[in-house]
Design a protein around this motif. Structure first.
Motif, PDB file in Angstrom:
ATOM      1  N   GLU A  67      -1.412 -83.387  39.556  1.00  0.00           N
ATOM      2  CA  GLU A  67      -1.953 -84.087  40.722  1.00  0.00           C
ATOM      3  C   GLU A  67      -2.876 -83.173  41.524  1.00  0.00           C
ATOM      4  OE1 GLU A  67      -1.742 -87.258  41.483  1.00  0.00           O
ATOM      5  OE2 GLU A  67      -0.465 -87.700  39.759  1.00  0.00           O
ATOM      6  N   TYR A  68      -2.497 -81.907  41.666  1.00  0.00           N
ATOM      7  CA  TYR A  68      -3.374 -80.945  42.341  1.00  0.00           C
ATOM      8  C   TYR A  68      -4.708 -80.835  41.606  1.00  0.00           C
ATOM      9  CZ  TYR A  68       0.372 -79.029  45.346  1.00  0.00           C
ATOM     10  OH  TYR A  68       1.351 -78.848  46.290  1.00  0.00           O
ATOM     11  N   GLU A  69      -4.618 -80.783  40.288  1.00  0.00           N
ATOM     12  CA  GLU A  69      -5.830 -80.690  39.469  1.00  0.00           C
ATOM     13  C   GLU A  69      -6.748 -81.885  39.715  1.00  0.00           C
ATOM     14  OE1 GLU A  69      -6.822 -81.254  34.770  1.00  0.00           O
ATOM     15  OE2 GLU A  69      -5.018 -80.101  35.286  1.00  0.00           O
ATOM     16  N   LYS A  70      -6.182 -83.089  39.767  1.00  0.00           N
ATOM     17  CA  LYS A  70      -6.989 -84.293  40.006  1.00  0.00           C
ATOM     18  C   LYS A  70      -7.628 -84.264  41.389  1.00  0.00           C
ATOM     19  CE  LYS A  70      -4.053 -87.606  39.162  1.00  0.00           C
ATOM     20  NZ  LYS A  70      -3.570 -88.997  38.984  1.00  0.00           N
ATOM     21  N   ILE A  71      -6.872 -83.809  42.391  1.00  0.00           N
ATOM     22  CA  ILE A  71      -7.410 -83.756  43.756  1.00  0.00           C
ATOM     23  C   ILE A  71      -8.572 -82.772  43.833  1.00  0.00           C
ATOM     24  CG2 ILE A  71      -6.889 -83.055  46.131  1.00  0.00           C
ATOM     25  CD1 ILE A  71      -3.991 -84.086  45.590  1.00  0.00           C
TER      26      ILE A  71
END
Length: 357
Positions: A25-29
């Motif tokens: 999720e951090y990567e997507k953000i």
């Protein structure tokens, strides 16, 4: 515009644990932030494929990093970094950060605890900062002397709670559920001991669904199966293994108590996931557990490693008039948790700070 390399982050099909889900999720953000260009590389792809590096390999790594302004590593890969980070520091101006879920020395016992702690702190101390997914590890880091002066940023963990809670079956069948890898640290053997006493002393035989990968530690899994058979619980305790989201959803809808006797957690996302269904949790009093579970409010917090404590609270829920209030408390806890929008705001604020905006 800054160029960022995410090293050791998972792909979409690698979401096996709560920590990996958060990293993804951090990567997507970050990929959606217009202030930075993001590259994602696995450990092997980025050159961090070993623990000891030749001079040639170190030079290759430095050349790779030259086109980036910021390197963000998953903290689980810190052991790959320990022997090379000082070399990178001497030859590169890149800023280095790590995403931390929990400190690994906290789950190590015996003579290896001190050297692992020292190597972990040595590696982190040479970075520009640490990003924390959970409150427990963030608060702990602020008290660690070796990390004084290091930039510590709380990012958080989000949940899709805008849709509200999930309605499930009335609490009549008293099903119990556990979710986590079948390994000693997650503690399902404590649950089996509690259920054994519940059956022998009180004649109560609830169904307990133990959900999680049974292949991570096959020796422990075999030991757990023997415990279940010896306690005459084979008809009641079901090792489900890794299952799909739909099947897990159905089991949670039919469950009434979430027992999570883990010995070390950076956050414990599964606790909040269970509370989405209004399921109160029974946990040990260690690491991050009290950050999610408030005793007698949305579940129970018992003495660490106390299977008798688990037994007493399971029995209390069965025989006492406490369940409705605990269930309502669990729902409120989930609804008040951070959303992924909150997490995105924190992460993007950090990006702007690193970029000097």
């Amino acid at each position: 515009m800054i160029n960022v390399l995410l090293m050791g982050f998972p792909g979409e099909n690698d979401k096996r644990t709560g920590g990996i889900i958060v990293d993804y999720e951090y990567e997507k953000i970050l990929s959606g932030n217009m202030s930075c260009n993001i590259d994602v590389k696995g450990l092997d792809e980025s050159g961090f494929s070993r623990y000891v590096y030749s001079s040639k390999k170190k030079r290759e790594i430095v050349r790779l990093l030259k086109k980036y302004d910021v390197l963000v590593i998953d903290a689980r890969a810190y052991t790959r970094f320990c022997t090379v980070i000082s070399y990178i520091r001497r030859r590169s101006a890149i800023k280095i950060y790590a995403v931390v879920h929990h400190f690994y020395y906290k789950q190590i016992a015996g003579c290896m605890r001190i050297p692992i702690c020292l190597s972990e702190m040595y590696t982190f101390k040479q970075m520009d900062g640490l990003l924390f997914a959970g409150n427990y590890s963030y608060n702990l880091a602020k008290e660690i002397r070796a990390l004084k002066g290091l930039s510590l940023t709380y990012i958080g963990i989000g949940f899709d709670n805008s849709a509200g809670v999930v309605k499930r079956q009335p609490f009549s069948n008293h099903n119990i559920v556990f979710i986590g890898h079948i390994i000693p640290r997650k503690g399902p053997h404590y649950l089996v001991k509690a259920l054994e006493k519940l059956k022998k002393k009180d004649g109560l035989t609830p169904t307990a669904n133990i959900i999680g990968d049974t292949k991570v530690n096959l020796r422990y899994t075999r030991k757990l199966i023997k415990m279940i058979k010896k306690a005459d619980l084979s008809e009641n305790v079901k090792l489900r293994g890794r299952i799909g989201e739909e099947e897990k959803d159905e089991i949670l809808k039919e469950s009434g108590i979430f027992v999570f006797p883990s010995l070390c957690e950076g956050f414990g996302m599964v606790i909040l996931e269970a509370m989405r269904y209004g399921i109160p949790a029974i946990v040990f009093n260690n690491t991050s557990m009290p950050f999610s579970v408030s005793d007698s409010k949305n579940g129970y917090v018992v003495k660490n490693k106390s299977w008798t404590g688990l037994y007493e609270k399971i029995k209390l829920i069965y025989e006492g008039d406490v369940y409705d209030n605990l269930s309502k408390g669990a729902e409120k806890t989930y609804l008040r948790a951070m959303s992924w929008d909150d997490v995105a705001s924190n992460l993007n604020t950090w990006v702007f700070a690193v970029a000097g905006r």
